[in-house]
Design a protein around this motif. Structure first.
Motif, short mmCIF file in Angstrom:
data_model
loop_
_atom_site.label_atom_id
_atom_site.label_comp_id
_atom_site.label_asym_id
_atom_site.label_seq_id
_atom_site.Cartn_x
_atom_site.Cartn_y
_atom_site.Cartn_z
N ARG A 83 45.73 39.22 36.41
CA ARG A 83 45.14 39.62 37.70
C ARG A 83 46.17 40.32 38.61
O ARG A 83 46.45 39.87 39.72
CB ARG A 83 44.54 38.41 38.42
N TRP A 115 48.49 45.79 41.23
CA TRP A 115 48.63 47.17 40.75
C TRP A 115 48.90 47.17 39.25
O TRP A 115 49.63 46.32 38.75
CB TRP A 115 49.78 47.89 41.44
N GLN A 159 40.82 55.67 31.51
CA GLN A 159 39.38 55.66 31.79
C GLN A 159 38.84 54.23 31.75
O GLN A 159 38.05 53.83 32.60
CB GLN A 159 38.66 56.53 30.77
N ALA A 209 39.99 52.27 34.87
CA ALA A 209 39.29 52.73 36.07
C ALA A 209 37.84 52.27 36.09
O ALA A 209 37.31 51.88 37.14
CB ALA A 209 39.37 54.26 36.16
N GLU A 210 37.20 52.29 34.93
CA GLU A 210 35.80 51.83 34.86
C GLU A 210 35.68 50.34 35.17
O GLU A 210 34.65 49.89 35.69
CB GLU A 210 35.24 52.12 33.47
N LYS A 211 36.74 49.56 34.87
CA LYS A 211 36.72 48.13 35.15
C LYS A 211 37.13 47.81 36.58
O LYS A 211 37.18 46.65 36.97
CB LYS A 211 37.64 47.39 34.17
N GLY A 212 37.45 48.84 37.37
CA GLY A 212 37.74 48.63 38.79
C GLY A 212 39.15 48.16 39.08
O GLY A 212 39.41 47.69 40.20
N LEU A 213 40.07 48.29 38.14
CA LEU A 213 41.46 47.90 38.40
C LEU A 213 42.15 48.96 39.26
O LEU A 213 41.83 50.14 39.19
CB LEU A 213 42.22 47.73 37.09
N GLN A 214 43.10 48.51 40.07
CA GLN A 214 43.84 49.42 40.94
C GLN A 214 45.01 50.01 40.15
O GLN A 214 45.98 49.33 39.85
CB GLN A 214 44.35 48.66 42.18
N ALA A 247 45.70 54.74 44.82
CA ALA A 247 45.01 54.31 43.60
C ALA A 247 44.30 55.49 42.93
O ALA A 247 43.72 56.34 43.60
CB ALA A 247 44.00 53.21 43.93
N THR A 273 41.45 57.39 40.94
CA THR A 273 39.99 57.30 40.84
C THR A 273 39.52 58.27 39.76
O THR A 273 40.08 59.36 39.59
CB THR A 273 39.31 57.66 42.17
#
Length: 326
Positions: free
Chosen positions: A84, A87, A102, A105-110, A153, A155
């Motif tokens: 967890r 960054w 990809q 980013a799709e999993k919402g990690l920074q 971050a 995107t």
């Protein structure tokens, strides 16, 4: 009566555990930032074609190694879910990092996509000499920990922009091949190579046909992008320059047509500091000096202005509409 030690002045500078801290409001702010950095867990990932090295930036780093395959990337994602981190830092490596980028980013990690020039300057500043995949991953984690306050971050780009970037890269490859065939044809004619000339003509016709198809697809994508319409409304920006700007645009400039034009060197841009408010002038000077004077925020993945985009604008000619007939 025993003598009492004199009271410390309000802004004295005591040495605590080999580190200097300033009392008073400034000292409290510095301590708060230091504590935030200590409690912020960052992870670094070194990407190569066969492997992914994941290292946490903790006092006792946790190290993992996974194959750079769909199964290995899922296993890495599970390890990140356990850590967890605030960054996740990684460095672009050709195309090998793209599937992982990809997925993260799709999993919402920074994600901090670290500019290689910034990381090289950080490596020199820390005196790090070992260069292994795990050591590079640790360096990325520490970079994110130091610059976490000013990182931007990553995107995911819109699907249309991803397609535009792929088509623009392919169009440039085809244009280079077209020029090479024309040069070969001229040399063959001068040499009188009658056997080679028909083959080169067939190849040229094929390349020209592909170029026409790619150009048509690019024009269709431009018509569907509102940013392209705004860009082409600026003086000196035509379709070819608009394609180059949009295809090579860093993520934080998507949707900002004038900022994109400034990035390409088409209009002036106000200088923005790459450091949070309150950073010392010496820190700014040291950081920018290590980067050769480029003004960019850590993690942006680019320096301003972009030579690639400026070159595209120059090749496009007046109005950005391609080379002009003589």
């Amino acid at each position: 009566m025993g003598s009492h030690p004199p009271a410390s002045p309000p802004h004295s500078i005591p040495v605590v555990k080999d580190r200097i801290h300033m009392d008073g409001p400034r000292g409290r702010v510095a301590t708060s930032l230091s504590l935030r950095r200590k409690t912020m867990l960052c992870a670094g990932i070194d990407v190569s074609k066969p492997h992914l090295a994941l290292v946490s930036g903790t006092a006792k780093p946790i190290r993992h190694r996974f194959p750079n395959t769909p199964e290995g990337r899922q296993a890495l994602l599970a390890a990140l879910a356990h850590l967890r981190p605030t960054w996740v830092a990684l460095e672009p490596t050709g195309a090998y990092h793209l599937p992982l980028l990809q997925l993260l980013a799709e999993k919402g990690l920074q994600i901090a996509l670290v500019n290689p020039y910034h990381l090289a300057a950080f490596r020199r500043a820390t005196g790090e000499r070992h260069k292994t995949d795990r050591q590079d991953a640790l360096l990325l984690a520490r970079y994110a920990q130091v610059y976490g306050e000013s990182l931007r971050a990553y995107t995911l780009p819109p699907k249309a922009l991803q397609e535009l970037k792929a088509l623009e890269g392919y169009r440039e490859d085809l244009a280079q091949r077209e020029r090479a065939i024309l040069n070969q044809l001229e040399a063959a004619r001068w040499a009188g190579s009658a056997e080679v000339i028909p083959l080169l003509q067939r190849e040229l016709a094929c390349v020209e046909g592909l170029l026409g198809e790619v150009e048509a697809r690019i024009q269709a994508l431009l018509a569907a992008l509102p940013e392209a319409e705004v860009l082409m409304g600026l003086p000196g920006v035509g379709p070819q320059v608009a394609v180059a700007v949009l295809a090579l645009l860093p993520p934080h400039l998507w949707g900002r047509a004038k900022a994109a034009a400034a990035y390409a060197g088409l209009i002036p841009e106000r200088e923005e500091s790459a450091f949070p408010e309150g950073a010392s002038p010496s820190a700014k000077e040291a950081f920018h000096g290590g980067l050769g004077g480029g003004a960019a925020r850590p993690g942006d993945g680019g320096l301003l202005p972009s030579p690639a985009l400026a070159g595209e604008a120059q090749k496009a000619g007046p109005g950005g509409r391609g080379p002009q007939a003589s």
